[in-house]
Design an enzyme around this catalytic site. Structure first.
Site, short mmCIF file in Angstrom:
data_model
loop_
_atom_site.label_atom_id
_atom_site.label_comp_id
_atom_site.label_asym_id
_atom_site.label_seq_id
_atom_site.Cartn_x
_atom_site.Cartn_y
_atom_site.Cartn_z
N HIS A 112 24.38 37.22 89.60
CA HIS A 112 25.56 37.94 89.12
C HIS A 112 26.39 37.01 88.23
O HIS A 112 26.79 37.39 87.12
CB HIS A 112 26.39 38.45 90.29
CG HIS A 112 27.78 38.88 89.92
ND1 HIS A 112 28.03 40.03 89.22
CD2 HIS A 112 28.98 38.31 90.13
CE1 HIS A 112 29.33 40.15 89.02
NE2 HIS A 112 29.94 39.11 89.56
N ASP A 142 28.03 37.66 54.60
CA ASP A 142 27.20 37.60 55.81
C ASP A 142 27.47 36.25 56.46
O ASP A 142 28.33 35.49 56.02
CB ASP A 142 25.71 37.75 55.48
CG ASP A 142 24.92 38.29 56.67
OD1 ASP A 142 25.01 37.70 57.76
OD2 ASP A 142 24.22 39.32 56.51
N TRP A 182 25.62 29.76 90.71
CA TRP A 182 25.43 29.61 89.26
C TRP A 182 25.60 28.18 88.82
O TRP A 182 25.18 27.80 87.72
CB TRP A 182 26.38 30.54 88.49
CG TRP A 182 27.76 30.02 88.30
CD1 TRP A 182 28.77 30.05 89.21
CD2 TRP A 182 28.31 29.41 87.12
NE1 TRP A 182 29.91 29.50 88.68
CE2 TRP A 182 29.66 29.08 87.39
CE3 TRP A 182 27.80 29.10 85.86
CZ2 TRP A 182 30.49 28.47 86.47
CZ3 TRP A 182 28.64 28.48 84.93
CH2 TRP A 182 29.96 28.18 85.24
N SER A 213 20.05 29.14 71.93
CA SER A 213 20.58 30.30 71.22
C SER A 213 22.05 30.11 70.90
O SER A 213 22.50 30.34 69.77
CB SER A 213 20.36 31.54 72.09
OG SER A 213 21.29 32.54 71.77
N SER A 214 22.80 29.65 71.88
CA SER A 214 24.25 29.50 71.67
C SER A 214 24.56 28.38 70.70
O SER A 214 25.49 28.48 69.89
CB SER A 214 24.95 29.24 73.01
OG SER A 214 24.94 30.39 73.79
N HIS A 297 33.63 23.50 82.62
CA HIS A 297 35.02 23.86 82.37
C HIS A 297 35.25 24.35 80.94
O HIS A 297 35.85 25.40 80.75
CB HIS A 297 36.02 22.80 82.77
CG HIS A 297 37.37 23.43 82.85
ND1 HIS A 297 37.74 24.22 83.90
CD2 HIS A 297 38.37 23.51 81.96
CE1 HIS A 297 38.92 24.75 83.66
NE2 HIS A 297 39.33 24.34 82.49
N GLU A 299 33.15 25.79 79.33
CA GLU A 299 32.49 27.10 79.34
C GLU A 299 33.46 28.21 79.75
O GLU A 299 33.44 29.29 79.16
CB GLU A 299 31.29 27.07 80.30
CG GLU A 299 30.63 28.41 80.57
CD GLU A 299 29.92 28.99 79.35
OE1 GLU A 299 29.56 28.20 78.46
OE2 GLU A 299 29.73 30.21 79.32
N TYR A 301 36.54 28.34 79.18
CA TYR A 301 37.39 28.63 78.02
C TYR A 301 36.60 29.32 76.92
O TYR A 301 37.15 30.12 76.15
CB TYR A 301 38.06 27.35 77.51
CG TYR A 301 39.06 26.82 78.49
CD1 TYR A 301 39.83 27.71 79.25
CD2 TYR A 301 39.24 25.48 78.72
CE1 TYR A 301 40.72 27.27 80.18
CE2 TYR A 301 40.15 25.02 79.66
CZ TYR A 301 40.89 25.92 80.38
OH TYR A 301 41.78 25.47 81.31
N SER A 312 45.13 39.14 70.30
CA SER A 312 46.12 38.89 69.24
C SER A 312 46.01 39.93 68.13
O SER A 312 47.03 40.46 67.65
CB SER A 312 45.92 37.49 68.64
OG SER A 312 46.23 36.51 69.59
N HIS A 346 38.59 19.10 88.35
CA HIS A 346 39.39 19.91 89.27
C HIS A 346 38.53 20.96 89.98
O HIS A 346 39.01 21.63 90.87
CB HIS A 346 40.60 20.55 88.57
CG HIS A 346 40.27 21.59 87.54
ND1 HIS A 346 41.02 21.80 86.42
CD2 HIS A 346 39.27 22.48 87.46
CE1 HIS A 346 40.50 22.77 85.70
NE2 HIS A 346 39.44 23.20 86.31
N HIS A 347 37.27 21.07 89.57
CA HIS A 347 36.34 21.92 90.32
C HIS A 347 35.75 21.17 91.51
O HIS A 347 34.96 21.72 92.25
CB HIS A 347 35.21 22.39 89.41
CG HIS A 347 35.67 23.23 88.26
ND1 HIS A 347 35.75 24.60 88.32
CD2 HIS A 347 36.11 22.90 87.03
CE1 HIS A 347 36.20 25.06 87.18
NE2 HIS A 347 36.43 24.05 86.37
N THR A 372 48.87 27.93 77.40
CA THR A 372 48.57 29.29 77.84
C THR A 372 49.84 30.12 77.92
O THR A 372 49.87 31.29 77.51
CB THR A 372 47.88 29.26 79.22
OG1 THR A 372 46.87 28.25 79.20
CG2 THR A 372 47.23 30.58 79.52
N LYS A 375 50.88 31.31 74.59
CA LYS A 375 50.14 32.48 74.11
C LYS A 375 50.70 33.76 74.72
O LYS A 375 50.94 34.75 74.03
CB LYS A 375 48.65 32.34 74.43
CG LYS A 375 48.00 31.18 73.72
CD LYS A 375 46.53 31.41 73.44
CE LYS A 375 46.27 32.49 72.44
NZ LYS A 375 46.41 32.09 71.06
N ARG A 494 33.49 31.24 100.15
CA ARG A 494 32.67 31.96 99.17
C ARG A 494 31.22 31.97 99.64
O ARG A 494 30.80 31.15 100.42
CB ARG A 494 32.67 31.23 97.84
CG ARG A 494 33.97 31.13 97.17
CD ARG A 494 33.88 30.17 96.00
NE ARG A 494 33.04 30.68 94.92
CZ ARG A 494 32.78 30.01 93.80
NH1 ARG A 494 33.28 28.81 93.62
NH2 ARG A 494 32.03 30.52 92.86
#
Lengths: 580, 299
Positions: A112, A142, A182, A213-214, A297, A299, A301, A312, A346-347, A372, A375, A494
């Site tokens: 998931h 293009d 994950w 790909s990315s 991390h 990722e 963002y 926006s 921090h993870h 943040t 924004k 979890r």
């Protein structure tokens, strides 16, 4: 660059808006057209989102009440039943037969997460909306490398296929699939005993391919944005969505190679006898976590920044007012991206990293709340004084602002290592990141989808169905995830397939929320059916360029809907007023 | 609906008690309470500090969220197209931009004034009266008391046994970890295979059990009772089935337990004779009816 445009111009000279038949497979397989590729990305994301959503349904079904509901009997049938003592089972090593499979539950949780991140949110935001609208918004014909764009997309279905197959092949002694989360933490992911099967190897290859790909996509976007802006489209005149994609793809380019390195080390630890993460061989499992989160991390963002850009655009359009504090908004994203690279641990507050390091990561993490906050308040200031039209995309965008705020403030709580000793790896964390992703990123995707769908298709959708979809989703996801804060505060860990009675009530509420959200998803698909098949209402001539009126000022709204197969044969010239 | 959430919230504030089956004494039991919405009752001073800090943060984040919500509702009503057909075109206001940058910074600085002292307090491990090593295995906890020479393996009760003993299934274990009340306990946490995490929410502790490393944390529980915790790092199939049960007992009873496990009392006694006084711990009540219990001996 010059040759590129010339080539296109030649092609178009005799072939104005030559749009191949959608039934010709070559149009899609060999596509070098950013809009077709964007469309494929979006369809791919919808399919992957459906798969990921079904997996989350199985999770909520399993957790609806204490006791094992569905995750046994998926393997080793015939030995099930709680009357078999698991103390004995564990002591003599015959546990796998007794437990049917809680491992399968872990596989669902793992997949998931991976599917939603790599095959739903990223393809939708970057591949889908990015491909479609970055060239349109900067006035480019293009993407810079159309063929590379093609392979960026076509790697993904194969990556997705490998990930899906990994759920079905032997994972190891516990059953089919990889059930290590994950994050793929070693040594669970490298354990020959627990995950000795080919499943994890397939998953590693899947992520490698998705990563390639990315990275190719990221290079393409960077080159496009830096080199193919129309005359007058300076960096500081670019729409904020383009800014958000620019920051995002830089994060991708810099962080994905670290993931690739980390999972390659997993691969060699598993198959070639290295000991990078094997403590017995002199390696360090915690090093994997550092490598992973150095990617992981940024990722998160990557998942949310394009949403900032989309919101926006929408807030500005439906307030009929230019974005408030444009430069602040753009550089807030840049600073979020930069700071995002220095907060990863921090993870990992509970791995035992030492006081000084924890204190540093607490401080660095809390700093992110500042850009943040800029924004959030700038979006509200954009609406302030505007003339707000609460059409469907605006509903999703405002929903995003509120729910993202809610998820953001719990992030400030979790940033404090002192409190994290209680909340780490509990449902509080699950609630937090689903508020910022499931409600942040996904609401932004739906906002963008409803915003640009008329542009992409030239058709009108039912505002009623879109609004219904929003309200059901808004209620449903809050019922799923708000109670999970309570579960987390009470200590519910979890990734538990089963839980003590003390967590029963809010888990039940949460599962009811899933059912409500699923109804919302059905409304979404009916909305698509209604739009594309049942009614097929075309935009009127007056609305053809822009159904959203004067507020929609970016370049894509100057084109027809759907836009010509090849646009901007003559580059538009952007003048001062055009920027916002 | 029999479990209203407000009622549960109140119930959660009280440590509930029940009679452990087969054991003729009331024990205070601290674990998750169905329908509760807050942290578990704090059993240690650290946990109380965490709870207080969390309360502070909860006020702050609730205020911030409601402020944003109020602003959103205000602009949606006041600047709706029907109320305000002609949009203004301003895009800058230096004052508010400075305010919404500086005020969050001040709030965060304020938070850190509470956050860092808590962190330092957690991480500075005081002189310990007892050392216990918890070793994670897929999927069970082993506890060893190196100074007493006691090693036990803790397995969860199956459903039938838990029911028979009126103890909570998925939390109760056959061999709980015993600790004396009011003593600084140093926990060494490690693993034999994959990563686990040793956590007892009401103690305010959570420490990853990493193979090849020995992590350290501490707690001091002044009040006797049973406290439940969990493995909190995904460790494979039975991750959800390796609970932690801590029995906090009087030093005398702890000694009896050590002896019943064949441990060396002498070394234990010397250490425990000088317990650090439980510094004004939060739920500071006199130790509840010390129950001379035999350790639970489920099948």
């Amino acid at each position: 660059m010059a040759t590129n445009t010339t080539a296109h111009a030649d092609e178009h000279a005799h072939d104005h808006d030559h749009r191949p038949s959608p039934y010709d497979p070559r149009r899609w397989l060999f596509s070098t057209n950013h809009k077709d590729i964007g469309t494929m990305y979006l369809i791919f994301a919808i399919i992957a989102g459906l798969v990921g959503g079904i997996l989350s349904g199985l999770i909520r079904w399993e957790l609806a009440q204490p006791g094992i509901q569905i995750f046994w009997g998926m393997a080793e049938a015939g030995n099930l039943g709680t009357d078999k003592m698991f103390s004995v089972a564990m002591a003599d090593g015959s546990h796998k037969a007794i437990f049917g499979n809680e491992h399968s539950y872990n596989v669902m949780v793992t997949m998931h997460g991976l599917i939603m991140i790599f095959f739903m949110v990223m393809p939708a935001m970057i591949g889908g909306f990015g491909n479609w609208f970055v060239p349109l918004m900067i006035g480019a014909p293009d993407m810079a490398f159309p063929r590379m764009n093609n392979i960026s997309f076509w790697l993904l279905p194969f990556s997705f296929a490998l990930a899906t197959i990994s759920m079905l092949v032997p994972g190891g002694s516990m059953g089919a699939g990889f059930g290590g989360g994950w994050t793929l933490y070693a040594p669970l992911s490298t354990s020959q005993q627990l995950h000795g099967g080919p499943s994890m190897d397939l998953l590693i290859l899947s992520l490698h391919i998705a990563g390639v790909s990315s990275v190719l996509g990221a290079i393409n976007f960077i080159v496009t944005i830096f080199n193919m802006r129309a005359p007058g489209m300076t960096l500081h005149r670019m729409p904020l969505f383009v800014w958000s994609i620019l920051v995002t793809v830089w994060l991708l380019l810099l962080s994905l190679p670290v993931l690739a390195g980390a999972i390659t080390m997993l691969l060699t630890d598993r198959n070639f006898g290295t000991n990078f993460f094997n403590a017995a061989g002199g390696g360090d499992p915690v090093m994997y976590q550092h490598l992973f989160w150095f990617f992981g991390h940024p990722e998160v963002y990557i998942l949310i920044l394009p949403g900032f850009g989309i919101v926006s655009q929408i807030v500005s359009t439906f307030s009929k007012k230019p974005v408030f504090g444009y430069l602040g908004m753009a550089y807030a994203m840049v600073s979020i991206g930069v700071i995002g690279f220095i907060v990863w641990a921090h993870h990992m507050y509970t791995v035992g990293m030492g006081l000084e390091l924890e204190a540093y990561f607490v401080a660095a993490t809390m700093i992110i709340a500042v850009p943040t906050g800029i924004k959030i308040f700038s979006w509200i200031a954009t609406m302030w004084g505007g003339s707000i039209d609460l059409k469907v995309p605006m509903l999703w965008a405002i929903g995003f602002i509120f729910l993202f705020t809610l998820g953001g403030v719990t992030g400030v709580v979790l940033a404090n290592s002192g409190i994290d000793t209680v909340l780490h790896d509990t449902y509080y964390v699950v609630a937090h990141f689903h508020y910022v992703l499931s409600m942040g990123a996904v609401f932004a995707i739906f906002a963008g989808f409803y915003y640009w769908l008329p542009k992409m298709s030239g058709l009108k959708y039912s505002g009623f169905l879109g609004g219904l979809h929003f309200w059901i989703f808004f209620v449903g996801v809050n019922i799923i995830f708000f109670p999970q804060h309570f579960l987390g505060l009470q200590g519910m860990p979890r990734r538990y397939a089963d839980y003590p009675e003390g967590f029963a009530y809010w888990n039940y509420v949460s599962s009811v929320g899933y059912a409500i959200t699923a109804v919302g998803a059905l409304v979404f698909f009916y909305m698509l059916l209604d739009m594309f098949v049942i009614r097929r209402r075309k935009l009127s001539a007056a609305e053809n360029a822009s159904p959203w009126g004067e507020g929609a000022t970016t370049l894509e709204w100057t084109l027809s809907s759907p836009p010509p197969f090849h646009q901007f044969n003559e580059l538009p010239v952007v003048v001062e007023e055009k920027h916002h | 609906m029999k479990r209203g959430w407000i009622g549960s919230a109140l119930a959660q504030a009280l440590v509930y008690t029940f009679v452990a089956g087969g054991i003729a004494a009331a024990q205070t039991v601290t674990g998750p309470v169905d329908g509760a919405i807050g942290l578990q009752p704090a059993a240690t001073e650290i946990a109380q500090d965490i709870a207080n800090f969390h309360t502070l943060l909860l006020w702050i984040i609730t205020a911030v969220t409601l402020f944003v919500l109020a602003l959103l509702i205000y602009v949606m009503v006041r600047f709706n197209k029907s109320a305000n057909p002609t949009p203004k075109k301003f895009t800058h206001n230096l004052t508010v931009e400075v305010v919404w940058t500086v005020v969050p910074v001040l709030i965060l600085v304020g938070i850190s004034l509470f956050s860092f002292p808590l962190l330092f307090k957690q991480e500075q491990i005081p002189e310990a009266g007892l050392t216990i090593k918890a070793t994670g295995n897929a999927w069970r906890w082993d506890y060893s008391y190196p100074d007493q020479g006691v090693d036990i393996t803790s397995l969860p009760l199956n459903e039938a046994d838990a029911k028979a003993q009126n103890r909570p299934f998925r939390m109760a274990v056959d061999e709980p970890m015993y600790v004396p009340a009011g003593v600084n306990v140093r926990m060494l946490v490690t693993s034999n295979d994959v990563i686990h995490a040793f956590s007892v929410p009401s103690f305010g502790i959570k420490e990853d059990a990493v193979p090849g490393r020995i992590n350290e944390t501490w707690f001091n529980v002044p009040k006797e009772g049973i406290y439940y915790g969990f493995c909190q790092e995904l460790c494979g199939m039975l991750h959800g089935f390796m609970p932690i049960e801590v029995r906090v007992v009087s030093p005398a009873e702890f000694d009896r337990w050590i002896q019943s496990k064949g441990g060396q009392l002498a070394s234990a006694a010397t250490v425990i004779e000088a317990p650090t006084t439980p510094a004004a711990a939060p739920p500071a009540e006199p130790a509840a009816a010390p129950a001379p219990t035999a350790p639970a001996t489920p099948g």
